[in-house]
Design a protein around this motif. Structure first.
Motif, mmCIF file in Angstrom:
data_model
loop_
_atom_site.group_PDB
_atom_site.id
_atom_site.type_symbol
_atom_site.label_atom_id
_atom_site.label_comp_id
_atom_site.label_asym_id
_atom_site.label_seq_id
_atom_site.Cartn_x
_atom_site.Cartn_y
_atom_site.Cartn_z
ATOM 1 N N VAL A 21 42.233 -12.825 24.376
ATOM 2 C CA VAL A 21 43.435 -13.761 24.968
ATOM 3 C C VAL A 21 44.638 -12.769 25.029
ATOM 4 N N LEU A 22 45.207 -12.497 26.104
ATOM 5 C CA LEU A 22 46.295 -11.508 26.175
ATOM 6 C C LEU A 22 47.273 -12.181 27.008
ATOM 7 N N SER A 23 48.697 -12.574 26.392
ATOM 8 C CA SER A 23 49.620 -12.866 27.284
ATOM 9 C C SER A 23 50.607 -11.967 27.290
ATOM 10 N N THR A 24 50.905 -11.398 28.436
ATOM 11 C CA THR A 24 51.992 -10.233 28.618
ATOM 12 C C THR A 24 52.954 -10.399 29.713
ATOM 13 N N GLN A 25 54.127 -10.134 29.547
ATOM 14 C CA GLN A 25 55.382 -10.324 30.453
ATOM 15 C C GLN A 25 54.980 -9.448 31.636
ATOM 16 N N HIS A 26 55.293 -9.752 32.900
ATOM 17 C CA HIS A 26 55.131 -8.895 34.117
ATOM 18 C C HIS A 26 56.062 -9.024 35.098
ATOM 19 N N LYS A 27 56.227 -8.409 36.025
ATOM 20 C CA LYS A 27 57.313 -8.334 37.080
ATOM 21 C C LYS A 27 56.693 -9.481 38.102
ATOM 22 N N GLU A 28 57.570 -9.787 38.836
ATOM 23 C CA GLU A 28 57.600 -10.955 39.773
ATOM 24 C C GLU A 28 56.504 -10.304 40.929
ATOM 25 N N GLY A 29 55.236 -11.363 41.344
ATOM 26 C CA GLY A 29 54.569 -11.148 42.389
ATOM 27 C C GLY A 29 53.014 -10.516 41.761
ATOM 28 N N LEU A 30 52.743 -10.340 40.511
ATOM 29 C CA LEU A 30 51.429 -10.039 40.025
ATOM 30 C C LEU A 30 50.966 -11.197 39.521
ATOM 31 N N SER A 31 49.613 -11.351 40.186
ATOM 32 C CA SER A 31 48.599 -12.267 39.345
ATOM 33 C C SER A 31 48.092 -12.058 38.255
ATOM 34 N N PRO A 32 47.357 -13.261 37.470
ATOM 35 C CA PRO A 32 46.686 -12.774 36.377
ATOM 36 C C PRO A 32 45.549 -11.762 36.648
ATOM 37 N N ALA A 33 44.824 -11.824 37.788
ATOM 38 C CA ALA A 33 43.867 -10.862 38.013
ATOM 39 C C ALA A 33 44.397 -9.647 38.219
ATOM 40 N N ASP A 34 45.603 -9.106 38.554
ATOM 41 C CA ASP A 34 46.242 -8.038 38.639
ATOM 42 C C ASP A 34 46.531 -7.463 37.195
ATOM 43 N N ILE A 35 47.060 -8.283 36.358
ATOM 44 C CA ILE A 35 47.152 -7.962 35.226
ATOM 45 C C ILE A 35 46.075 -7.908 34.432
ATOM 46 N N HIS A 36 45.125 -8.125 34.332
ATOM 47 C CA HIS A 36 43.623 -8.138 34.005
ATOM 48 C C HIS A 36 43.221 -6.700 34.183
ATOM 49 N N ALA A 37 43.259 -6.155 35.571
ATOM 50 C CA ALA A 37 42.971 -5.133 35.791
ATOM 51 C C ALA A 37 43.673 -3.868 35.230
ATOM 52 N N LEU A 38 44.928 -4.057 35.100
ATOM 53 C CA LEU A 38 45.891 -3.217 34.519
ATOM 54 C C LEU A 38 45.568 -2.940 32.864
ATOM 55 N N VAL A 39 45.379 -4.039 32.328
ATOM 56 C CA VAL A 39 45.367 -4.118 30.919
ATOM 57 C C VAL A 39 43.954 -3.914 30.378
ATOM 58 N N ARG A 40 42.984 -4.171 31.300
ATOM 59 C CA ARG A 40 41.588 -4.188 30.535
ATOM 60 C C ARG A 40 41.243 -2.859 30.128
ATOM 61 N N PRO A 41 41.471 -1.595 30.563
ATOM 62 C CA PRO A 41 41.178 -0.120 30.011
ATOM 63 C C PRO A 41 41.678 0.103 28.539
ATOM 64 N N TYR A 42 43.083 -0.648 28.517
ATOM 65 C CA TYR A 42 43.873 -0.454 27.229
ATOM 66 C C TYR A 42 43.134 -1.418 26.010
ATOM 67 N N ILE A 43 42.533 -2.455 26.358
ATOM 68 C CA ILE A 43 42.040 -3.217 25.613
ATOM 69 C C ILE A 43 40.404 -2.721 24.932
ATOM 70 N N LEU A 44 39.818 -2.177 25.963
ATOM 71 C CA LEU A 44 38.496 -1.811 25.728
ATOM 72 C C LEU A 44 38.559 -0.577 24.775
ATOM 73 N N LYS A 45 39.654 -0.008 24.819
ATOM 74 C CA LYS A 45 39.733 1.114 23.818
ATOM 75 C C LYS A 45 39.945 0.858 22.401
ATOM 76 N N VAL A 46 40.422 -0.245 22.093
ATOM 77 C CA VAL A 46 40.690 -0.897 20.866
ATOM 78 C C VAL A 46 39.415 -1.067 20.298
ATOM 79 N N PHE A 47 38.452 -1.376 20.922
ATOM 80 C CA PHE A 47 37.453 -2.066 20.105
ATOM 81 C C PHE A 47 36.129 -0.862 19.918
ATOM 82 N N PRO A 48 35.340 -1.148 18.653
ATOM 83 C CA PRO A 48 33.923 -0.157 18.836
ATOM 84 C C PRO A 48 33.339 -0.474 20.101
ATOM 85 N N ASP A 49 32.257 0.598 20.174
ATOM 86 C CA ASP A 49 31.450 0.333 21.293
ATOM 87 C C ASP A 49 30.518 -1.019 20.904
ATOM 88 N N GLY A 50 30.214 -1.651 21.927
ATOM 89 C CA GLY A 50 29.257 -2.897 22.090
ATOM 90 C C GLY A 50 30.038 -4.209 21.508
#
Length: 370
Positions: free
Chosen positions: A169-198
């Protein structure tokens, strides 16, 4: 008849928030005040509460220190808000109204805390403080909290060990005009780096900005107060918490210093290999230097009698009196603003003494007890 059931698999949740969260903004300001006083006088006293809301910053509390510190605070407070990054219309570091209601510390409290004659320095408050360590991660912190200091999530556990992320679950402030899908695409790589493989699998549920929109944020969107994120500050709910907040308090307040000491001792116990998990509780009475109680729980993972540790551990830090803790961990320094976000524990000790309670310099001595 008694029946005990050990659950081999379960879900456990920990939460973290960033430095921009309104409550964390308040914590940062309160600890900026602590640092300002300790920089001017290592033995200053501070109990500062902060509230932030739409274009307003309010300080209140009790202090004792050199003349001129209170008058210098506004520039330091605004610099702290600027460092976090707030330059929005509803909350701007430069234009937000600032009000300071700090006043002198109660003489009754000062009398109980100060050393005098044969009386050692007493605890700055009464209560119980906890410290915890676990070998789930290299930082000896609960895995859920260690991973969620950048995101919020649930972890699935099997046989007491974290094995996968059940949901993120991630809630993050963003600029006007971005959808949840847009935010998901932006933040997903950063989130995946946090976790161990698998850890993140095809079954992991994602909830990115689940309300659908998060344009109005920070103190403009939600009032912030010092001390409302104490579980984020400690162990993410994996360990008990005594109830007292850390931020805004000088190290005579055992809410802060004794909690740091408990973490320091628990971490050294686990780092020494004496247990997989360790919880330590210390109890104090206001104005009294000697702890009322000292309790060690190894959660049935220990290789030593906890009662033995209850005798030895306090002596390793001078009897666990407030003064001994401050002196052993060298807490009378301006090292606290940096603790206000991303947890007070699980961090690296720093060259200037920051996070001194994360050192593992007692392990050699503790290994000799086993």
């Amino acid at each position: 008849m008694e029946l005990s059931v050990i659950r081999p698999a379960y879900l456990f949740t920990s939460e973290s928030v960033s430095e921009g969260h309104p409550d964390k903004v308040a914590d940062r300001i309160s600890d900026t005040v602590v640092d300002a006083f300790l920089a001017a006088d290592p033995y200053a006293r501070v109990a500062c509460e902060t509230m932030v809301t739409t274009n307003r910053i309010i300080l209140a509390g009790e202090v004792r220190g050199p003349d001129g510190v209170v008058e210098s605070l506004e520039d330091k407070v605004r610099a702290a808000v600027k460092d976090i990054g707030y330059e929005q219309e509803g909350f701007h570091w430069k234009t937000a109204d600032y009000a300071c209601y700090l006043h002198a510390q109660s003489a009754d409290i000062a009398m109980g805390v100060d050393a005098a004659g044969n009386k050692d320095e007493g605890a700055g408050d009464q209560g119980i403080m906890f410290g915890y360590a676990t070998n789930e991660t290299p930082e000896l912190m609960p895995a859920t909290l260690q991973y969620s200091h950048n995101i919020l999530k649930d972890l699935a556990y099997e046989n007491g060990r974290p094995v996968r992320a059940a949901s993120i679950v991630l809630s993050t402030q963003h600029k006007e005009g971005l959808s949840p899908a847009d935010i998901h695409a932006l933040v997903r790589p950063y989130i995946l780096k946090v976790f161990p493989d698998g850890f993140v699998t095809d079954e992991t549920e994602w909830h990115v900005n689940p309300t659908g929109n998060f344009v109005i944020g920070g103190p403009d969107g939600d009032c912030g107060l010092t001390g409302r994120k104490i579980i984020v500050d400690t162990y993410g709910g994996a360990s008990p918490h005594g109830g007292g907040a850390f931020s805004g308090k000088d190290p005579t307040k055992v809410d802060r210093s004794a909690a740091y000491a408990c973490r320091y001792l628990a971490k050294n116990v686990v780092a020494a290999g004496l247990a997989d998990r360790c919880t330590i509780q210390i109890g104090y009475a206001i104005g009294v230097s000697k702890p009322l109680s000292f309790y060690v729980d190894l959660h049935d993972t220990g290789h030593i009698d906890p009662a033995k540790l209850e005798k030895v551990l306090p002596e390793l830090i001078g009897g666990a009196t407030p003064r001994a803790i401050r002196e052993h961990l060298k807490l009378n320094r301006p090292i606290y603003a940096r603790t206000a976000a991303y947890g007070h524990f699980g961090r690296e000790p720093e060259a200037d003494g920051g996070f001194s309670w994360e050192k593992t310099d007692l392990t050699a001595e503790l290994r000799g007890l086993a």
